[in-house]
Design a protein around this motif. Structure first.
Motif, PDB file in Angstrom:
ATOM      1  N   GLU A   1       0.835  -1.203   0.000  1.00  0.00           N
ATOM      2  CA  GLU A   1       0.000   0.000   0.000  1.00  0.00           C
ATOM      3  C   GLU A   1       0.872   1.256   0.000  1.00  0.00           C
ATOM      4  OE1 GLU A   1      -3.363   2.543   0.240  1.00  0.00           O
ATOM      5  OE2 GLU A   1      -3.125   0.478  -0.412  1.00  0.00           O
ATOM      6  N   THR A   2       1.926   1.252   0.798  1.00  0.00           N
ATOM      7  CA  THR A   2       2.842   2.393   0.831  1.00  0.00           C
ATOM      8  C   THR A   2       3.531   2.555  -0.520  1.00  0.00           C
ATOM      9  OG1 THR A   2       3.197   2.254   3.220  1.00  0.00           O
ATOM     10  CG2 THR A   2       4.923   3.332   1.935  1.00  0.00           C
ATOM     11  N   ILE A   3       3.967   1.455  -1.109  1.00  0.00           N
ATOM     12  CA  ILE A   3       4.617   1.510  -2.424  1.00  0.00           C
ATOM     13  C   ILE A   3       3.645   2.091  -3.461  1.00  0.00           C
ATOM     14  CG2 ILE A   3       5.592   0.107  -4.294  1.00  0.00           C
ATOM     15  CD1 ILE A   3       6.703  -1.762  -2.049  1.00  0.00           C
ATOM     16  N   ARG A   4       2.396   1.685  -3.409  1.00  0.00           N
ATOM     17  CA  ARG A   4       1.384   2.216  -4.323  1.00  0.00           C
ATOM     18  C   ARG A   4       1.242   3.733  -4.137  1.00  0.00           C
ATOM     19  NH1 ARG A   4      -3.434   3.840  -3.994  1.00  0.00           N
ATOM     20  NH2 ARG A   4      -3.875   3.093  -1.900  1.00  0.00           N
ATOM     21  N   LYS A   5       1.213   4.174  -2.884  1.00  0.00           N
ATOM     22  CA  LYS A   5       1.070   5.609  -2.608  1.00  0.00           C
ATOM     23  C   LYS A   5       2.293   6.395  -3.070  1.00  0.00           C
ATOM     24  CE  LYS A   5      -2.170   5.272   1.238  1.00  0.00           C
ATOM     25  NZ  LYS A   5      -2.366   5.478   2.681  1.00  0.00           N
ATOM     26  N   ILE A   6       3.479   5.808  -2.925  1.00  0.00           N
ATOM     27  CA  ILE A   6       4.703   6.465  -3.413  1.00  0.00           C
ATOM     28  C   ILE A   6       4.566   6.717  -4.912  1.00  0.00           C
ATOM     29  CG2 ILE A   6       7.180   6.164  -3.856  1.00  0.00           C
ATOM     30  CD1 ILE A   6       7.278   4.487  -1.251  1.00  0.00           C
ATOM     31  N   LYS A   7       4.129   5.691  -5.627  1.00  0.00           N
ATOM     32  CA  LYS A   7       3.972   5.811  -7.082  1.00  0.00           C
ATOM     33  C   LYS A   7       2.894   6.824  -7.452  1.00  0.00           C
ATOM     34  CE  LYS A   7       5.603   1.140  -8.034  1.00  0.00           C
ATOM     35  NZ  LYS A   7       5.231  -0.227  -8.487  1.00  0.00           N
ATOM     36  N   GLU A   8       1.822   6.862  -6.680  1.00  0.00           N
ATOM     37  CA  GLU A   8       0.726   7.807  -6.946  1.00  0.00           C
ATOM     38  C   GLU A   8       1.138   9.256  -6.685  1.00  0.00           C
ATOM     39  OE1 GLU A   8      -2.633   6.763  -4.523  1.00  0.00           O
ATOM     40  OE2 GLU A   8      -3.102   4.996  -5.728  1.00  0.00           O
ATOM     41  N   ASN A   9       1.928   9.465  -5.641  1.00  0.00           N
ATOM     42  CA  ASN A   9       2.272  10.815  -5.191  1.00  0.00           C
ATOM     43  C   ASN A   9       3.454  11.435  -5.918  1.00  0.00           C
ATOM     44  OD1 ASN A   9       0.237  10.486  -3.352  1.00  0.00           O
ATOM     45  ND2 ASN A   9       1.534  10.560  -1.539  1.00  0.00           N
ATOM     46  N   ASN A  10       4.130  10.657  -6.750  1.00  0.00           N
ATOM     47  CA  ASN A  10       5.355  11.158  -7.367  1.00  0.00           C
ATOM     48  C   ASN A  10       5.347  10.943  -8.875  1.00  0.00           C
ATOM     49  OD1 ASN A  10       7.221  11.893  -4.983  1.00  0.00           O
ATOM     50  ND2 ASN A  10       6.365   9.919  -4.421  1.00  0.00           N
ATOM     51  N   GLU A  11       6.054  11.810  -9.549  1.00  0.00           N
ATOM     52  CA  GLU A  11       6.211  11.691 -10.999  1.00  0.00           C
ATOM     53  C   GLU A  11       6.969  10.400 -11.313  1.00  0.00           C
ATOM     54  OE1 GLU A  11       5.937  14.439 -13.442  1.00  0.00           O
ATOM     55  OE2 GLU A  11       4.883  15.713 -12.019  1.00  0.00           O
ATOM     56  N   GLU A  12       6.766   9.906 -12.509  1.00  0.00           N
ATOM     57  CA  GLU A  12       7.455   8.693 -12.943  1.00  0.00           C
ATOM     58  C   GLU A  12       8.969   8.865 -12.879  1.00  0.00           C
ATOM     59  OE1 GLU A  12       7.750   5.966 -16.931  1.00  0.00           O
ATOM     60  OE2 GLU A  12       5.817   6.906 -16.473  1.00  0.00           O
ATOM     61  N   SER A  13       9.462  10.052 -13.234  1.00  0.00           N
ATOM     62  CA  SER A  13      10.907  10.296 -13.206  1.00  0.00           C
ATOM     63  C   SER A  13      11.451  10.244 -11.777  1.00  0.00           C
ATOM     64  CB  SER A  13      11.245  11.636 -13.857  1.00  0.00           C
ATOM     65  OG  SER A  13      10.595  12.690 -13.182  1.00  0.00           O
ATOM     66  N   THR A  14      10.673  10.731 -10.815  1.00  0.00           N
ATOM     67  CA  THR A  14      11.090  10.685  -9.408  1.00  0.00           C
ATOM     68  C   THR A  14      11.143   9.238  -8.936  1.00  0.00           C
ATOM     69  OG1 THR A  14      10.124  12.853  -8.994  1.00  0.00           O
ATOM     70  CG2 THR A  14      10.549  11.469  -7.073  1.00  0.00           C
ATOM     71  N   CYS A  15      10.149   8.466  -9.297  1.00  0.00           N
ATOM     72  CA  CYS A  15      10.129   7.044  -8.927  1.00  0.00           C
ATOM     73  C   CYS A  15      11.300   6.298  -9.556  1.00  0.00           C
ATOM     74  CB  CYS A  15       8.807   6.397  -9.321  1.00  0.00           C
ATOM     75  SG  CYS A  15       7.404   6.997  -8.368  1.00  0.00           S
ATOM     76  N   PHE A  16      11.619   6.630 -10.807  1.00  0.00           N
ATOM     77  CA  PHE A  16      12.757   6.005 -11.477  1.00  0.00           C
ATOM     78  C   PHE A  16      14.052   6.345 -10.743  1.00  0.00           C
ATOM     79  CE2 PHE A  16      16.254   6.056 -14.518  1.00  0.00           C
ATOM     80  CZ  PHE A  16      16.192   4.765 -15.013  1.00  0.00           C
ATOM     81  N   TYR A  17      14.223   7.619 -10.392  1.00  0.00           N
ATOM     82  CA  TYR A  17      15.420   8.039  -9.659  1.00  0.00           C
ATOM     83  C   TYR A  17      15.485   7.339  -8.300  1.00  0.00           C
ATOM     84  CZ  TYR A  17      19.049  10.986  -7.691  1.00  0.00           C
ATOM     85  OH  TYR A  17      20.213  11.429  -7.107  1.00  0.00           O
ATOM     86  N   PHE A  18      14.354   7.229  -7.638  1.00  0.00           N
ATOM     87  CA  PHE A  18      14.270   6.538  -6.350  1.00  0.00           C
ATOM     88  C   PHE A  18      14.790   5.104  -6.493  1.00  0.00           C
ATOM     89  CE2 PHE A  18      11.930   3.939  -3.265  1.00  0.00           C
ATOM     90  CZ  PHE A  18      12.128   4.644  -2.089  1.00  0.00           C
ATOM     91  N   MET A  19      14.336   4.407  -7.523  1.00  0.00           N
ATOM     92  CA  MET A  19      14.768   3.022  -7.733  1.00  0.00           C
ATOM     93  C   MET A  19      16.243   2.951  -8.111  1.00  0.00           C
ATOM     94  SD  MET A  19      11.416   1.229  -9.462  1.00  0.00           S
ATOM     95  CE  MET A  19      11.254   2.430 -10.764  1.00  0.00           C
ATOM     96  N   ALA A  20      16.724   3.947  -8.845  1.00  0.00           N
ATOM     97  CA  ALA A  20      18.137   3.981  -9.215  1.00  0.00           C
ATOM     98  C   ALA A  20      19.021   4.222  -7.995  1.00  0.00           C
ATOM     99  CB  ALA A  20      18.375   5.066 -10.261  1.00  0.00           C
ATOM    100  N   GLN A  21      18.458   4.847  -6.975  1.00  0.00           N
ATOM    101  CA  GLN A  21      19.194   5.138  -5.744  1.00  0.00           C
ATOM    102  C   GLN A  21      18.948   4.079  -4.668  1.00  0.00           C
ATOM    103  OE1 GLN A  21      21.378   7.753  -5.307  1.00  0.00           O
ATOM    104  NE2 GLN A  21      21.115   7.881  -7.514  1.00  0.00           N
ATOM    105  N   GLU A  22      18.634   2.876  -5.067  1.00  0.00           N
ATOM    106  CA  GLU A  22      18.250   1.807  -4.135  1.00  0.00           C
ATOM    107  C   GLU A  22      19.226   1.653  -2.979  1.00  0.00           C
ATOM    108  OE1 GLU A  22      17.672  -3.039  -4.143  1.00  0.00           O
ATOM    109  OE2 GLU A  22      17.319  -1.945  -6.010  1.00  0.00           O
ATOM    110  N   LYS A  23      20.514   1.648  -3.268  1.00  0.00           N
ATOM    111  CA  LYS A  23      21.508   1.462  -2.199  1.00  0.00           C
ATOM    112  C   LYS A  23      21.381   2.560  -1.143  1.00  0.00           C
ATOM    113  CE  LYS A  23      26.490   0.890  -1.468  1.00  0.00           C
ATOM    114  NZ  LYS A  23      26.952   2.067  -0.739  1.00  0.00           N
ATOM    115  N   ASN A  24      21.284   3.804  -1.578  1.00  0.00           N
ATOM    116  CA  ASN A  24      21.160   4.913  -0.628  1.00  0.00           C
ATOM    117  C   ASN A  24      19.832   4.851   0.121  1.00  0.00           C
ATOM    118  OD1 ASN A  24      22.480   7.504   0.314  1.00  0.00           O
ATOM    119  ND2 ASN A  24      20.429   8.201  -0.202  1.00  0.00           N
TER     120      ASN A  24
END
Length: 95
Positions: A12-35
């Motif tokens: 549910e939280t992951i769904r809300k993250i995707k809903e609340n943020n632009e696709e580019s922000t979500c992509f950057y978030f996933m690219a920064q997985e280690k951090n």
């Protein structure tokens, strides 16, 4: 973002993250997985309970290097700061 599940973050939280943020922000978030993982681990280690809320409403926090967050937090009484964050994540506006 399935890597978040191993930290007890709900689907549910992951769904809300995707809903609340632009696709580019979500992509950057996933690219920064280690951090992102390091920040979650740090916040958990100091007993921040509102990690889900922070992920949903303050995703930018997870783009900051863990050491920088740690340094900022250590300028305050961490126990008091964590208590305040757990009551209202908007406290981070002043940190």
């Amino acid at each position: 973002m399935d890597f978040l599940l191993e930290y007890g973050i709900s689907e549910e939280t992951i769904r809300k993250i995707k809903e609340n943020n632009e696709e580019s922000t979500c992509f950057y978030f996933m690219a920064q997985e280690k951090n992102v993982k390091e920040v979650i681990e740090y916040l958990s280690s100091i007993k921040v309970e509102m990690i889900d809320n922070l992920l949903i409403d303050r995703i930018e926090l997870f783009f900051i290097p863990k050491e920088e967050i740690k340094n900022r937090f250590e300028t305050y009484n961490i126990d008091v700061l964590v208590q305040l964050i757990n009551e209202d994540i908007n406290v981070l506006n002043n940190v």
